[in-house]
Design a protein around this motif. Sequence first.
Motif: not given
Length: 499
Positions: A288-300, A310-319
């Motif tokens: 869960g390193a905060t610098s790895f996947v960043r839902p606030d800055e990246q589209t998922i 889908a969106g379990w660990v990080y919120p997803a923009d599209v499932g």
Amino acid sequence: MEPTSPLQYLFGYPGGRAIELLEALAESEIEVVRPRDEREASVMAEMYGRLHRKPGVLTGQGPWIGSIGAIGQMEARLGSSPMVVLTEASERGDYSTLAPYQQARGDYGGFALPKILDGIAKEWWFPRTPNETLRSTQLAFKHATAGRPGPTAVVLDGDAVTATVPEDDDPPALWSPEEQTKNWESSPTATDVERAAEHLANADRPVVIAGNGVHAAGAYDELEAVAETYDAVVTTSYLGKSTVAETHDLAGGVIGSFGHEGANQAVSEADTLLVVGCRLNPMDTNWGATSFVRPDEQTIVHADVDTRNAGWVYPADVGLIGDAKQSLSALGEAAGTFAPGNDWARDRAENARESFRAPECESDGEPILPQRAVAAIDEVVDPNTLVTADSGNNRFWLLNYLQTPARRTYFGSGGVGGMGWAGPAAVSAAITTDRDVIAVAGDGGFAMTMTCIETAVEYGVAPAFVVLNDTSLGMVRQMDDEIPGVDFHDTDFLKIAEG
């Protein structure tokens, strides 16, 4: 099942009322593979399901299927391998309530196999009549491959094992295996596909994270097509390794805390992530390193057969909810509406692949370094070779320094991640294919199931066994070399194999 079932192999060990099942198969064309115990049988059945993408079948006596035979079933459940278990409750008829011996129904004096199966199987059945036995077995095959694949079980007992099926047509009706076991693939909605395609097409730095769901769906062509269409770097989870040839010019390696630095950096630099068939477990995400996947800055964009993932660990923009093959195919077709492309992906992937080599891979020092051992394996592996990896440090050396030359050539213990998996898995692959197979394990894991060598000899196959012997539970020792119980005496595994 026989003769209408396409079943070719059954992995198991005679005992209890499973003997009656095996007796009935004596004249069939189904090959019964009998290893040295139910643990090895369960791993072989799980590997068969994972490799061939159709249910591996395990049979044996209830108490042992529910104990040592649980290893392969747990791997199948958490690793999404289709598997059908045909087992039994041991005691015959009315004796189950009379101071029973090995009784597995759950009555007083015995133990409850169904309760064990509750924690392992996708579904299980306990038929009471011959008709229920047939229907339950058909449904077990259906459920094993429906949605996210996994293990199912049928517990046989009493007359349900050997009684004659009535010839009348009274309801409820029995249907043919072809009709009763049929499944349908699910696909994402057109709206979700269009939104996902737009995000990927407009991305400057798109990266794919391909997981085990791509293996389970056989979506290799579709994955490669999406990567090339959208100019996306393809990284994988450790269970997704070899979903793309790691020599492909868009391949970026394995992510995670034990993966490639280059792959991790590519994911961190991405502006858009397409996650396919991967739940993003803690090792995948570098805890869960905060610098790895960043839902606030990246589209998922998260594609999975199960909407819960889908969106379990990080919120997803599209499932994209559906079979990975269907989701990726739809994404490829939708690209025509847009004009995807970037000048980043191929150069970034090429740089990421540099992580497959380290100076230790060229070392001539003794004792042989594990990096050098894996580099030697890499030199002999070709697109027709299958590699099975055990749990522990050996797997992480392989993740980093084995650069798979083709799709679907690497399989590792990683659902539940039990030690002792690689050897029986390799024997299973050698028996059921005509491919070269290499099993890689540490000395701890290899010693747990090294009797699989005898099974290989009995069935006339010769997988190669590579033991990275550090005379210890190396991964545990790395945490603290003062932990009791981590050291072994040096065993001569070559002499054991010669015997």
